[in-house]
Design a protein around this motif. Sequence first.
Motif, mmCIF file in Angstrom:
data_model
loop_
_atom_site.group_PDB
_atom_site.id
_atom_site.type_symbol
_atom_site.label_atom_id
_atom_site.label_comp_id
_atom_site.label_asym_id
_atom_site.label_seq_id
_atom_site.Cartn_x
_atom_site.Cartn_y
_atom_site.Cartn_z
ATOM 1 N N VAL A 106 -52.498 -22.213 17.392
ATOM 2 C CA VAL A 106 -52.253 -23.312 16.460
ATOM 3 C C VAL A 106 -52.430 -24.609 17.233
ATOM 4 O O VAL A 106 -51.673 -24.921 18.157
ATOM 5 N N LEU A 107 -53.454 -25.369 16.853
ATOM 6 C CA LEU A 107 -53.752 -26.643 17.500
ATOM 7 C C LEU A 107 -53.127 -27.764 16.680
ATOM 8 O O LEU A 107 -53.419 -27.887 15.483
ATOM 9 N N SER A 108 -52.289 -28.547 17.284
ATOM 10 C CA SER A 108 -51.690 -29.698 16.617
ATOM 11 C C SER A 108 -52.505 -30.939 16.979
ATOM 12 O O SER A 108 -52.632 -31.284 18.161
ATOM 13 N N LEU A 109 -53.070 -31.606 15.959
ATOM 14 C CA LEU A 109 -53.955 -32.742 16.174
ATOM 15 C C LEU A 109 -53.401 -33.982 15.488
ATOM 16 O O LEU A 109 -52.891 -33.907 14.365
ATOM 17 N N LYS A 110 -53.543 -35.112 16.160
ATOM 18 C CA LYS A 110 -53.068 -36.375 15.607
ATOM 19 C C LYS A 110 -54.204 -37.390 15.590
ATOM 20 O O LYS A 110 -54.946 -37.523 16.565
ATOM 21 N N ASN A 111 -54.314 -38.098 14.464
ATOM 22 C CA ASN A 111 -55.309 -39.167 14.332
ATOM 23 C C ASN A 111 -54.619 -40.482 14.669
ATOM 24 O O ASN A 111 -54.017 -41.119 13.818
ATOM 25 N N ASN A 112 -54.710 -40.879 15.924
ATOM 26 C CA ASN A 112 -54.040 -42.100 16.375
ATOM 27 C C ASN A 112 -54.860 -43.356 16.122
ATOM 28 O O ASN A 112 -54.316 -44.460 16.115
ATOM 29 N N ASN B 43 -52.518 -29.339 11.557
ATOM 30 C CA ASN B 43 -52.537 -28.156 12.413
ATOM 31 C C ASN B 43 -53.742 -27.316 12.044
ATOM 32 O O ASN B 43 -54.077 -27.170 10.855
ATOM 33 N N LYS B 44 -54.405 -26.781 13.041
ATOM 34 C CA LYS B 44 -55.569 -25.943 12.795
ATOM 35 C C LYS B 44 -55.415 -24.646 13.569
ATOM 36 O O LYS B 44 -55.139 -24.661 14.775
ATOM 37 N N VAL B 45 -55.580 -23.517 12.863
ATOM 38 C CA VAL B 45 -55.438 -22.202 13.480
ATOM 39 C C VAL B 45 -56.811 -21.663 13.857
ATOM 40 O O VAL B 45 -57.728 -21.628 13.031
ATOM 41 N N LEU B 46 -56.950 -21.250 15.104
ATOM 42 C CA LEU B 46 -58.157 -20.583 15.585
ATOM 43 C C LEU B 46 -57.747 -19.226 16.155
ATOM 44 O O LEU B 46 -56.657 -19.082 16.691
ATOM 45 N N PHE B 47 -58.626 -18.229 16.032
ATOM 46 C CA PHE B 47 -58.321 -16.943 16.650
ATOM 47 C C PHE B 47 -59.516 -16.488 17.482
ATOM 48 O O PHE B 47 -60.668 -16.769 17.167
ATOM 49 N N GLU C 118 -60.935 -13.253 20.406
ATOM 50 C CA GLU C 118 -60.720 -11.927 20.984
ATOM 51 C C GLU C 118 -60.217 -12.042 22.419
ATOM 52 O O GLU C 118 -59.495 -11.183 22.893
ATOM 53 N N LYS C 119 -60.655 -13.108 23.106
ATOM 54 C CA LYS C 119 -60.276 -13.289 24.510
ATOM 55 C C LYS C 119 -59.293 -14.444 24.621
ATOM 56 O O LYS C 119 -59.376 -15.410 23.861
ATOM 57 N N PRO C 120 -58.366 -14.369 25.558
ATOM 58 C CA PRO C 120 -57.416 -15.473 25.724
ATOM 59 C C PRO C 120 -58.102 -16.731 26.235
ATOM 60 O O PRO C 120 -59.026 -16.669 27.051
ATOM 61 N N VAL C 121 -57.632 -17.877 25.737
ATOM 62 C CA VAL C 121 -58.212 -19.168 26.085
ATOM 63 C C VAL C 121 -57.407 -19.788 27.220
ATOM 64 O O VAL C 121 -56.177 -19.858 27.160
#
Length: 773
Positions: free
Chosen positions: A665-671, A707-711, A713-716
């Motif tokens: 889960v990526l939390s993004l802010k438009n500053n 928030n944007k969810v990405l999935f 197969e390999k750990p980032v």
Amino acid sequence: MKRVCFLIFCCTLYTQLWAQEEYKPANSKFEQLGTMLPTPNTYRSASGAPGPDYWQQKADYDIKVQLDDEKQHITGSEVITYTNNSPDELTYLWVQLDQNLFSKDSDTYKTETGTLNDNLSFDALDFVKREKFDGGYKITAVKEKSGAKLTYNINKTMMRIDLPRPLKPKGTFAFSIDWNYNINDQKKLGGRTGFEYFEKDGNYLYEIAQWFPRMAVYDDVYGWQHKQFLGQGEFALPFGDYKVAITVPADHIVAATGECQNLNQVLTSTQLKRWEKAKNTKEPVVIVTQQEAEQAEKSKAKGTKTWVYQAKNVRDFAWASSRKFIWDAMQVNIAGKKVWAMSYYPKEGNPLWGQYSTRVVAHTLQVYSKHTIDYPYPVAISVHGPVFGMEYPMICFNGGRPEPDGTYSEQIKYAMISVIIHEVGHNFFPMIVNSDERQWSWMDEGLNSFCQFLAEQEWQRDYPSRRGEPYKIVPYMKSDPTALVPIMTNSEQIMQFGANAYGKPATALNILRETVMGRELFDYAFKEYSRRWAFKHPHPADFFRTMEDASGVDLDWFWRGWFYSTNPVEIALADVTHYQINTQNPEVEKPLAKEQANPQTLSKIQNAKDIKSTLQERDTAVSDFYNSYDPYQVTQADRAKYQRYYNSLTPEEKELVDSGLNFYVLSLKNNGGTIMPLIIKMDFEDGTEKVVRIPAEVWRMNNQEINKVLFTEKPVAQFTLDPYLETADIDTENNAFPRKSVPTRFQLYKERKMTPKNPMQQQREAAGQMNTN
């Protein structure tokens, strides 16, 4: 990254994980521009194309002009035939007198602001010199074609001519104007026109523009465009046909808009043979040699000669004249038609100009024709003189001069190539796609700077382009907000003119092409705009609407952010949480739970060394069931429970549980305020990588934080936002997670005197020293 396991229940994964962001009604980023754009009508359609009733005026000129090389003076007379294609009856006409910029009572001088300090250069007091210069037009006659005098009123840089009878739709009116003026010393007084004096040989080089009273534009949007010329907002002009007779000293060479009609009268037989040869070569052919120019500099022939030029369907006319001119030419193939590419320059321009100028002209015509429309005119000319960069139909004035010894710096070389590309490119914007420069500088400067970037990159790989790449506009976007205005600002009110009218729109178009639309959609739409509005008068809405209409991409959010606001792009990757599926398999989950419950700590490390034994280790009497119990041991009951659960799953559910997928889960802010697409690079723990591109519409429910969810197969191991610097993000330090530290290098040095010599001079000097040794 925080790492969390989550438990899933059958058929609930997507509902739980992809819950909608909170909708904020105040969000207006994706609302249509609506009433911010003019209402479509039969003149300009909602698609951005000219409407069925589109019209534009026409102004034809027959001009005779004489250059006084002794007094640096212009005397001219013209007959203008004006055709009223509008549905309106006109009772007066407006004519532009742009040369009045140099008159002593010029509003340009009056409205300049500034201050003085204790130490000033002579150049800082240029305004004193201007006060002594008698510039501006001297209008000596304004008459009907019959010879009857016309009533006129001069309002600074505009002149209203009152018609003796209304000019009805489809009607024409012919009238004449006689005038004269003193030519400005461009090096001392500045301007887009003027002369340069070469003290060493006592000769002048003239680049003459804004030199004749020119018709103002009358259109369906503004009526008469008679906004005063203050020097920054350039020109709005109607198309027409020109015949111009230019009388100059007999040994001068004249370059001008259009085609010369009497070459056999103004060139020698040898020069005419060279001209014919140039029609069939792939390299520039010198028509007037440096030796011939140097001889003319010395002899200074008496008498005069008249050069006659004609040009069809152009919006303006400019020319240059000097006995110092070297002239070379070649023809370039544009869609099966041969077009002249030519250059005129004094010997002071060599070796740079002889090597590069005409080749750059030819290259520019080819690249711009590929991205817009096929160049329709018969010639394109580059002239070297006092004006560093200025454009007119088929002719432009360009700088870039080597040192007296023939060497030059890399900066001068690329500045010269770039300015020639830019000014020749102006043939397309605004000389053909004829936007209103007095109102909207970006419509020619910005679009042209974008195409310039494309041409530069096709000239040389990794060409050091000044504008176009998004990261290069960041310093401007980070400027003090009080020094920023939107691109959609009238030309005369723009602050930081170069960055605003040239750099920012060029960058915006590059972002549209590379990141928002993609090259295929963008290139098609951009060519369609050029095709629709070639030889017509487009306004901003026509461009915005055409780009959307031809691509099928809703861009109102982009125009709003980049063109109507000063908000920068500043999107932060604030946090990343790592999730994995809880498989409920005790063989997998219990060891993980044990590891998380018993992390290694400093106290444990120190105690292992310092505490030789504990009481429980020494005395078994204090031990009980729990000293041997392991809650993380896998029991048969655990295995049976898991098997019952697993057997209840469908094959698809089993595949998901067994996948081992990693969810982030990526939390993004438009500053910054301006929304943009998300470009996310994932560096995996195994050393591989992947880039995900998410359209700007991801912000449509909430333009402040998402928030944007990405999935995967390999750990980032690392997430990076905007890894290729595509969006002009003004703060890239918050674009990586985990955060990355980029060190700044510092240098130790001893003070020393820096040499002002360019690398070519240094190499020559070194070679000379080696030879003497």
